[in-house]
Every structure is written in C-alpha cells, then in structure tokens.
Design an enzyme around this catalytic site. Sequence first.
Site, PDB file in Angstrom:
ATOM      1  N   LYS A 165      25.501  -4.963  -0.354  1.00 41.52           N
ATOM      2  CA  LYS A 165      26.960  -5.131  -0.473  1.00 41.52           C
ATOM      3  C   LYS A 165      27.678  -4.498   0.708  1.00 41.52           C
ATOM      4  O   LYS A 165      28.893  -4.352   0.700  1.00 41.52           O
ATOM      5  CB  LYS A 165      27.454  -4.471  -1.764  1.00 41.52           C
ATOM      6  CG  LYS A 165      26.812  -4.989  -3.028  1.00 41.52           C
ATOM      7  CD  LYS A 165      27.325  -4.166  -4.220  1.00 41.52           C
ATOM      8  CE  LYS A 165      26.393  -4.259  -5.402  1.00 41.52           C
ATOM      9  NZ  LYS A 165      26.666  -3.203  -6.395  1.00 41.52           N
ATOM     10  N   ARG A 193       0.809  -1.216   0.000  1.00 40.36           N
ATOM     11  CA  ARG A 193       0.000   0.000   0.000  1.00 40.36           C
ATOM     12  C   ARG A 193       0.844   1.269   0.000  1.00 40.36           C
ATOM     13  O   ARG A 193       0.633   2.172  -0.819  1.00 40.36           O
ATOM     14  CB  ARG A 193      -0.932   0.006   1.231  1.00 40.36           C
ATOM     15  CG  ARG A 193      -2.150  -0.868   1.079  1.00 40.36           C
ATOM     16  CD  ARG A 193      -2.565  -1.441   2.426  1.00 40.36           C
ATOM     17  NE  ARG A 193      -1.662  -2.522   2.741  1.00 40.36           N
ATOM     18  CZ  ARG A 193      -1.915  -3.807   2.455  1.00 40.36           C
ATOM     19  NH1 ARG A 193      -3.083  -4.140   1.976  1.00 40.36           N
ATOM     20  NH2 ARG A 193      -1.031  -4.723   2.678  1.00 40.36           N
ATOM     21  N   THR A 194       1.772   1.374   0.941  1.00 40.42           N
ATOM     22  CA  THR A 194       2.485   2.646   1.136  1.00 40.42           C
ATOM     23  C   THR A 194       3.355   2.961  -0.080  1.00 40.42           C
ATOM     24  O   THR A 194       3.326   4.077  -0.608  1.00 40.42           O
ATOM     25  CB  THR A 194       3.335   2.576   2.425  1.00 40.42           C
ATOM     26  OG1 THR A 194       2.508   2.105   3.481  1.00 40.42           O
ATOM     27  CG2 THR A 194       3.904   3.931   2.775  1.00 40.42           C
ATOM     28  N   ARG A 245      11.089   3.758   4.208  1.00 44.24           N
ATOM     29  CA  ARG A 245      10.573   2.729   5.130  1.00 44.24           C
ATOM     30  C   ARG A 245      11.748   1.875   5.562  1.00 44.24           C
ATOM     31  O   ARG A 245      12.575   1.459   4.726  1.00 44.24           O
ATOM     32  CB  ARG A 245       9.503   1.856   4.479  1.00 44.24           C
ATOM     33  CG  ARG A 245       9.175   0.649   5.355  1.00 44.24           C
ATOM     34  CD  ARG A 245       7.992  -0.119   4.900  1.00 44.24           C
ATOM     35  NE  ARG A 245       6.753   0.603   5.167  1.00 44.24           N
ATOM     36  CZ  ARG A 245       5.543   0.057   5.097  1.00 44.24           C
ATOM     37  NH1 ARG A 245       5.427  -1.220   4.771  1.00 44.24           N
ATOM     38  NH2 ARG A 245       4.470   0.752   5.335  1.00 44.24           N
ATOM     39  N   HIS A 268       4.160   5.667  11.754  1.00 42.52           N
ATOM     40  CA  HIS A 268       3.737   5.580  10.352  1.00 42.52           C
ATOM     41  C   HIS A 268       2.764   6.750  10.135  1.00 42.52           C
ATOM     42  O   HIS A 268       1.550   6.565  10.051  1.00 42.52           O
ATOM     43  CB  HIS A 268       3.047   4.232  10.113  1.00 42.52           C
ATOM     44  CG  HIS A 268       2.872   3.841   8.680  1.00 42.52           C
ATOM     45  ND1 HIS A 268       3.111   4.693   7.622  1.00 42.52           N
ATOM     46  CD2 HIS A 268       2.446   2.669   8.115  1.00 42.52           C
ATOM     47  CE1 HIS A 268       2.858   4.056   6.486  1.00 42.52           C
ATOM     48  NE2 HIS A 268       2.461   2.835   6.760  1.00 42.52           N
TER      49      HIS A 268
HETATM   50  N1   CP Z   1      -0.579  -0.158   5.877  1.00 40.89           N
HETATM   51  C1   CP Z   1       0.631  -0.389   5.335  1.00 40.89           C
HETATM   52  O1   CP Z   1       1.616   0.257   5.703  1.00 40.89           O
HETATM   53  O2   CP Z   1       0.646  -1.341   4.366  1.00 40.89           O
HETATM   54  P1   CP Z   1       1.933  -1.768   3.534  1.00 40.89           P
HETATM   55  O3   CP Z   1       2.876  -2.444   4.477  1.00 40.89           O
HETATM   56  O4   CP Z   1       1.416  -2.676   2.455  1.00 40.89           O
HETATM   57  O5   CP Z   1       2.554  -0.519   2.975  1.00 40.89           O
END
Ligand code: CP
Length: 333
Positions: free
Chosen positions: A102, A74-75, A124, A152
Amino acid sequence: MTAPVDESFGGPPSAPAPWAHRSLLTAGALAAKDALRIFDAADSFFEVSRRSVRKVPALRGKTLLNVFFEASTRTRTSFELAGKRLSMDVVNLSGSSSSTTKGETLLDTIKTLEAMQPDLVVIRHAASGAAEYVARRSNVAVINGGDGTHEHPTQALLDAFTIRRHKLGQGQGSFAGLKVAICGDILHSRVARSNASLLRTLGADVHFAGPRTLVPVGAETLGVTVHHRLEPALEGADVVMMLRVQRERLQGVFLPTTREYSRTFGLNKRRLALAKPDAIVMHPGPMNRGVEIDPEVADGPRSVILDQVEAGVAVRMAVLWLSCQAQGPEDAG
Ligand code: CP
C-alpha cells in the site's frame, strides 16, 4: 561454549564469553574464531533436530520476526524452525502480504515491527544493502537473510559448517589447503560473495569459475582465483559448489542460451571426475536441473545438497542463540 541443548536448560552458561554480533549483516564481519564458535554451537543443535522431541527451551520468551520481501523456501523455513526449536515466538511476514503493497516504506515497516518489541528480525530483500540500511536506522537486531546480489551470511555459515562436517571430521581439521570451486553465475550471487569472504577467513583456497559476463570485474580482490572455464577450477577440488543461473536477474543479456551454458559450465559426471575422488558437490538451491547441474550429479553419491539444508536449521539455531546472548546480560536468559 557448549550450546544449551539439555531439556533442563534454563539460562545461559554461568560465565558466557561475550558475543559481539547482535546483528549479522555480512560474512566478512565474522573472524575465524566467531565462525568456529557458531559451528561448535551448531554441532550441539544439529542433534536436537534428530531427536523425537525437537525443541529446547533456550530462547523461551524471545521473539523472532521473519520479514521476507523476496521468495524463499530454505532460508525462511529454516529460520522459522530454528526459532521454534529454541522455543521462540516466531512471526512471519512476507512482502506481498505486508502494507508495503500500500506504499509503506521499508523503514516505516521495520519501525512498526520494532514497536512490537521483537528480539531479532531476519530480513530478506531484493535491494543490496537493505539489511544494513534498517540495522543502521533502527535499534532492532537484524540478521541478513539475503540482500540483493550483496550478501547471504547464514548461507555461507551453513555451507562452511557442511564442509567441516564432511571434510574436516567435525572440527578436528583445518580449512587451510582445501580447494573450493564456486562455479556459475558469480555476478548475481550473494552466496558466492559471502562464501568467498568466510571461506577465505577460514583459510580455504577459493576459486571462482564463470563466463566473463557472469563474473564481476575485480572479483580477485576477494582473495579468490578467477577462471573463465570450469575445468581449471574443478581440477583437484575438494569441494565443488555450483550456483544457480539467476534468470530473474539476467534480463536476457548475459547468456547466449541455457543449452550453451549447460554445455560449457554445467557440472556433469565427466567434469566432476576432474575433482578429487572424494570431492563433495554443493548447491545452495534452488537448482536449475539440467542447466548448471546434471540431475545425475545433483542426486549422486557425492552430493551433499540436502545435508546443506539440514545444516541450515542447526546453524541458524546457533546464530539466533548467540545473537540473543549479545543483547545484554539482563536479556540473555
Ligand atoms: N539458499 C537459499 O537462500 O534458498 P532460498 O532462496 O530458498 O531461501
């Protein structure tokens, strides 16, 4: 400030109010007025994604780097779509295909990417604090796409935006008095932490529910009410947000069995009846169907789980757009 969704838009509104958040690392950094400004911009951008031509020139010439060291559907995808729908140049880098494999350090990776002059980097990472670490040690604007069990912030924004659209008439009402139950594996959930922070800022009444082993000690300091049974959190709730059991972070010691977990903390139709009749059901995804949520509820009429996904693109468009406004008047067009 209305977001620039018109095809003819060629620059920012003539007198934009300053936007202080060039980087977005935590939900707690946002005041209520900041979040509401993001929601107002996202309302405009939401319509862009429903047009036949899903693109506006608002950030043409700007560059977005999506740097993902942890899995994401999603993100990552919604940041990519958000950037492209704003006409940004978007480049994606995953940890498994980067030179970190590496031995290159995270900071060297970011410094290398910074030398290519991006306007924004979404990161992320599995380590809590990774986004702040790179933001402090580089000049690049950083948006936290999820760091370990910490934060998040754009998930919290898209969740609150979804609540606003469904429960508050697209901004007419107030979050004050809304009972939001956030249930499940709170301990490992950056989504729970960011949501509690933002929803409390907006005035909602936030409840956590989870087994003792999956709720962090001192969770009450976030301003939430903590329960170790699901039922009191669900009673009279306006919003029920179920969290994924994060099996990859459990290391086998926190739960007896998933069957036992589902029996005591899974959301099914019978338990959902404790919430208000018009309560909505949310889940940030990915879901463990049959563990924290029954498929009948996940796919039922009260579920807004896919609405959250749609909202994610609009909210991330708003965050990208506003972040670029904070990069100085000469850069904001
Ligand atoms: N909600 C969320 O962060 O989903 P993803 O891990 O798929 O990005």
